[in-house]
Scaffold this motif. Sequence first.
Motif, PDB file in Angstrom:
ATOM      1  N   PHE A 166       0.975  -0.988  -0.007  1.00  0.00           N
ATOM      2  CA  PHE A 166      -0.050  -0.225   0.062  1.00  0.00           C
ATOM      3  C   PHE A 166       0.814   1.340  -0.094  1.00  0.00           C
ATOM      4  N   LEU A 167       1.782   1.408   0.637  1.00  0.00           N
ATOM      5  CA  LEU A 167       2.867   2.434   0.920  1.00  0.00           C
ATOM      6  C   LEU A 167       3.715   2.620  -0.155  1.00  0.00           C
ATOM      7  N   PHE A 168       4.467   1.660  -0.433  1.00  0.00           N
ATOM      8  CA  PHE A 168       5.455   1.668  -1.402  1.00  0.00           C
ATOM      9  C   PHE A 168       5.170   0.729  -2.770  1.00  0.00           C
ATOM     10  N   GLY A 169       4.032   0.411  -2.973  1.00  0.00           N
ATOM     11  CA  GLY A 169       3.788  -0.675  -4.060  1.00  0.00           C
ATOM     12  C   GLY A 169       4.143  -0.333  -5.250  1.00  0.00           C
ATOM     13  N   THR A 170       4.052   0.859  -5.901  1.00  0.00           N
ATOM     14  CA  THR A 170       4.571   1.298  -7.133  1.00  0.00           C
ATOM     15  C   THR A 170       5.997   0.889  -7.451  1.00  0.00           C
ATOM     16  N   LEU A 171       6.763   0.989  -6.428  1.00  0.00           N
ATOM     17  CA  LEU A 171       8.202   0.586  -6.498  1.00  0.00           C
ATOM     18  C   LEU A 171       8.447  -0.996  -6.460  1.00  0.00           C
ATOM     19  N   GLY A 172       7.438  -1.654  -6.093  1.00  0.00           N
ATOM     20  CA  GLY A 172       7.510  -3.350  -6.317  1.00  0.00           C
ATOM     21  C   GLY A 172       8.407  -3.741  -4.936  1.00  0.00           C
ATOM     22  N   ILE A 173       8.414  -2.860  -3.952  1.00  0.00           N
ATOM     23  CA  ILE A 173       9.319  -3.354  -2.731  1.00  0.00           C
ATOM     24  C   ILE A 173       8.683  -4.461  -2.173  1.00  0.00           C
ATOM     25  N   HIS A 174       7.218  -4.514  -2.047  1.00  0.00           N
ATOM     26  CA  HIS A 174       6.643  -5.595  -1.368  1.00  0.00           C
ATOM     27  C   HIS A 174       6.815  -6.903  -2.213  1.00  0.00           C
ATOM     28  N   ARG A 175       7.189  -6.986  -3.324  1.00  0.00           N
ATOM     29  CA  ARG A 175       7.524  -8.164  -4.308  1.00  0.00           C
ATOM     30  C   ARG A 175       8.938  -8.557  -3.898  1.00  0.00           C
ATOM     31  N   PHE A 176       9.775  -7.619  -3.492  1.00  0.00           N
ATOM     32  CA  PHE A 176      11.033  -8.074  -3.210  1.00  0.00           C
ATOM     33  C   PHE A 176      10.992  -8.747  -1.705  1.00  0.00           C
ATOM     34  N   TYR A 177      10.263  -8.085  -0.911  1.00  0.00           N
ATOM     35  CA  TYR A 177       9.866  -8.563   0.362  1.00  0.00           C
ATOM     36  C   TYR A 177       9.610 -10.181   0.148  1.00  0.00           C
ATOM     37  N   LEU A 178       8.560 -10.390  -0.432  1.00  0.00           N
ATOM     38  CA  LEU A 178       8.125 -11.686  -0.737  1.00  0.00           C
ATOM     39  C   LEU A 178       8.950 -12.792  -1.439  1.00  0.00           C
ATOM     40  N   GLY A 179      10.183 -12.049  -1.875  1.00  0.00           N
ATOM     41  CA  GLY A 179      10.897 -13.012  -2.741  1.00  0.00           C
ATOM     42  C   GLY A 179      10.676 -13.217  -4.211  1.00  0.00           C
ATOM     43  N   ARG A 180       9.751 -12.221  -4.476  1.00  0.00           N
ATOM     44  CA  ARG A 180       9.381 -12.149  -6.010  1.00  0.00           C
ATOM     45  C   ARG A 180      10.236 -11.078  -6.672  1.00  0.00           C
ATOM     46  N   THR A 181      11.584 -11.468  -6.738  1.00  0.00           N
ATOM     47  CA  THR A 181      12.568 -10.421  -7.306  1.00  0.00           C
ATOM     48  C   THR A 181      12.107 -10.072  -8.765  1.00  0.00           C
ATOM     49  N   GLY A 182      11.695 -11.141  -9.737  1.00  0.00           N
ATOM     50  CA  GLY A 182      11.571 -10.864 -11.129  1.00  0.00           C
ATOM     51  C   GLY A 182      10.290  -9.775 -11.280  1.00  0.00           C
ATOM     52  N   SER A 183       9.230  -9.939 -10.640  1.00  0.00           N
ATOM     53  CA  SER A 183       8.199  -8.851 -10.574  1.00  0.00           C
ATOM     54  C   SER A 183       8.464  -7.560 -10.002  1.00  0.00           C
ATOM     55  N   GLY A 184       9.172  -7.791  -8.933  1.00  0.00           N
ATOM     56  CA  GLY A 184       9.714  -6.587  -8.036  1.00  0.00           C
ATOM     57  C   GLY A 184      10.601  -5.674  -9.124  1.00  0.00           C
ATOM     58  N   ILE A 185      11.524  -6.220  -9.935  1.00  0.00           N
ATOM     59  CA  ILE A 185      12.308  -5.478 -10.770  1.00  0.00           C
ATOM     60  C   ILE A 185      11.651  -4.782 -11.885  1.00  0.00           C
ATOM     61  N   ALA A 186      10.284  -5.715 -12.255  1.00  0.00           N
ATOM     62  CA  ALA A 186       9.694  -5.150 -13.550  1.00  0.00           C
ATOM     63  C   ALA A 186       8.744  -3.976 -12.835  1.00  0.00           C
ATOM     64  N   MET A 187       8.166  -4.098 -11.800  1.00  0.00           N
ATOM     65  CA  MET A 187       7.445  -2.848 -11.215  1.00  0.00           C
ATOM     66  C   MET A 187       8.462  -1.700 -11.007  1.00  0.00           C
ATOM     67  N   LEU A 188       9.683  -1.797 -10.585  1.00  0.00           N
ATOM     68  CA  LEU A 188      10.698  -0.787 -10.361  1.00  0.00           C
ATOM     69  C   LEU A 188      10.891  -0.073 -11.619  1.00  0.00           C
ATOM     70  N   VAL A 189      11.118  -0.833 -12.694  1.00  0.00           N
ATOM     71  CA  VAL A 189      11.545  -0.216 -14.074  1.00  0.00           C
ATOM     72  C   VAL A 189      10.147   0.206 -14.539  1.00  0.00           C
ATOM     73  N   LEU A 190       9.042  -0.143 -14.582  1.00  0.00           N
ATOM     74  CA  LEU A 190       7.861   0.611 -15.011  1.00  0.00           C
ATOM     75  C   LEU A 190       7.452   1.635 -14.459  1.00  0.00           C
ATOM     76  N   THR A 191       7.824   1.942 -13.142  1.00  0.00           N
ATOM     77  CA  THR A 191       7.599   3.072 -12.338  1.00  0.00           C
ATOM     78  C   THR A 191       8.357   4.130 -12.952  1.00  0.00           C
ATOM     79  N   CYS A 192       9.357   3.874 -13.549  1.00  0.00           N
ATOM     80  CA  CYS A 192      10.386   4.977 -13.979  1.00  0.00           C
ATOM     81  C   CYS A 192       9.722   5.868 -15.122  1.00  0.00           C
ATOM     82  N   THR A 193       8.671   5.309 -15.724  1.00  0.00           N
ATOM     83  CA  THR A 193       7.894   6.141 -16.759  1.00  0.00           C
ATOM     84  C   THR A 193       6.623   6.537 -16.350  1.00  0.00           C
ATOM     85  N   LEU A 194       6.103   7.269 -16.891  1.00  0.00           N
ATOM     86  CA  LEU A 194       4.497   7.920 -16.740  1.00  0.00           C
ATOM     87  C   LEU A 194       3.534   6.666 -16.749  1.00  0.00           C
ATOM     88  N   VAL A 195       3.741   6.208 -18.024  1.00  0.00           N
ATOM     89  CA  VAL A 195       2.801   5.020 -18.356  1.00  0.00           C
ATOM     90  C   VAL A 195       2.911   3.949 -17.495  1.00  0.00           C
TER      91      VAL A 195
END
Length: 149
Positions: free
Chosen positions: A90-119
Motif C-alpha cells: 500500500f505504501l511503496f507498492g508502485t516501486l515493487g518493494i513488497h515483491r522483493f519482500y516476498l521473494g518475487r524479485t523478477g516482478s519486483g524489478i519489473a515494477m521498479l522499471v515500469l515506475t520510472c515511466t509515466l505510463v
Amino acid sequence: MRGQVLGVDARTGAGQVAGDDGRRYTFGPDDWADRGEPAIGAYVDFETADTRALSIFPLPTAAQAVAVPAATPPRPRTDRNKFVAAIIAFLFGTLGIHRFYLGRTGSGIAMLVLTCTLVGLIVTGPWALIDTIRYLIMSEDEFAERYRR
C-alpha cells in the motif's frame, strides 16, 4: 470370557464390550474392576450375566489397540507476514518493494522499471492496490504456501 472394549461414555462410565463369542455386553462404572478407566480398543477379561459384563479386568499382556487420531498435515510456514506485505504494498507498492519482500524479485524489478515511466506508473499503481487487497483477503495457510522460501 475375553473381549474388546467397543466404547465408553466419558460422562457416565457406561460402555460396551464385544465378547469372543460374538455377542455384545454392556457394563457400568462399577463393573470395571481395575484402577483407571476403560480404554476403547482395550482387550479385557470379564464375567457375564445375560447381556452384562461384570468384573472387567484389562489383559496386561495383550496388545492394546489404541485409536490414533488422523494426523493433520503440518501447516506450511513462512518467515513473511501477510499484513506487513500488505502495508508495504500500500505504501511503496508502485516501486515493487513488497515483491522483493516476498521473494518475487523478477516482478519486483519489473515494477521498479515500469515506475520510472509515466505510463508504467499508471500500470503499477493498480497492480500494487490489487496486491494489497489480495494479501489481506488471502488465508494464512494460502499465503504461507504461496510465499514460503
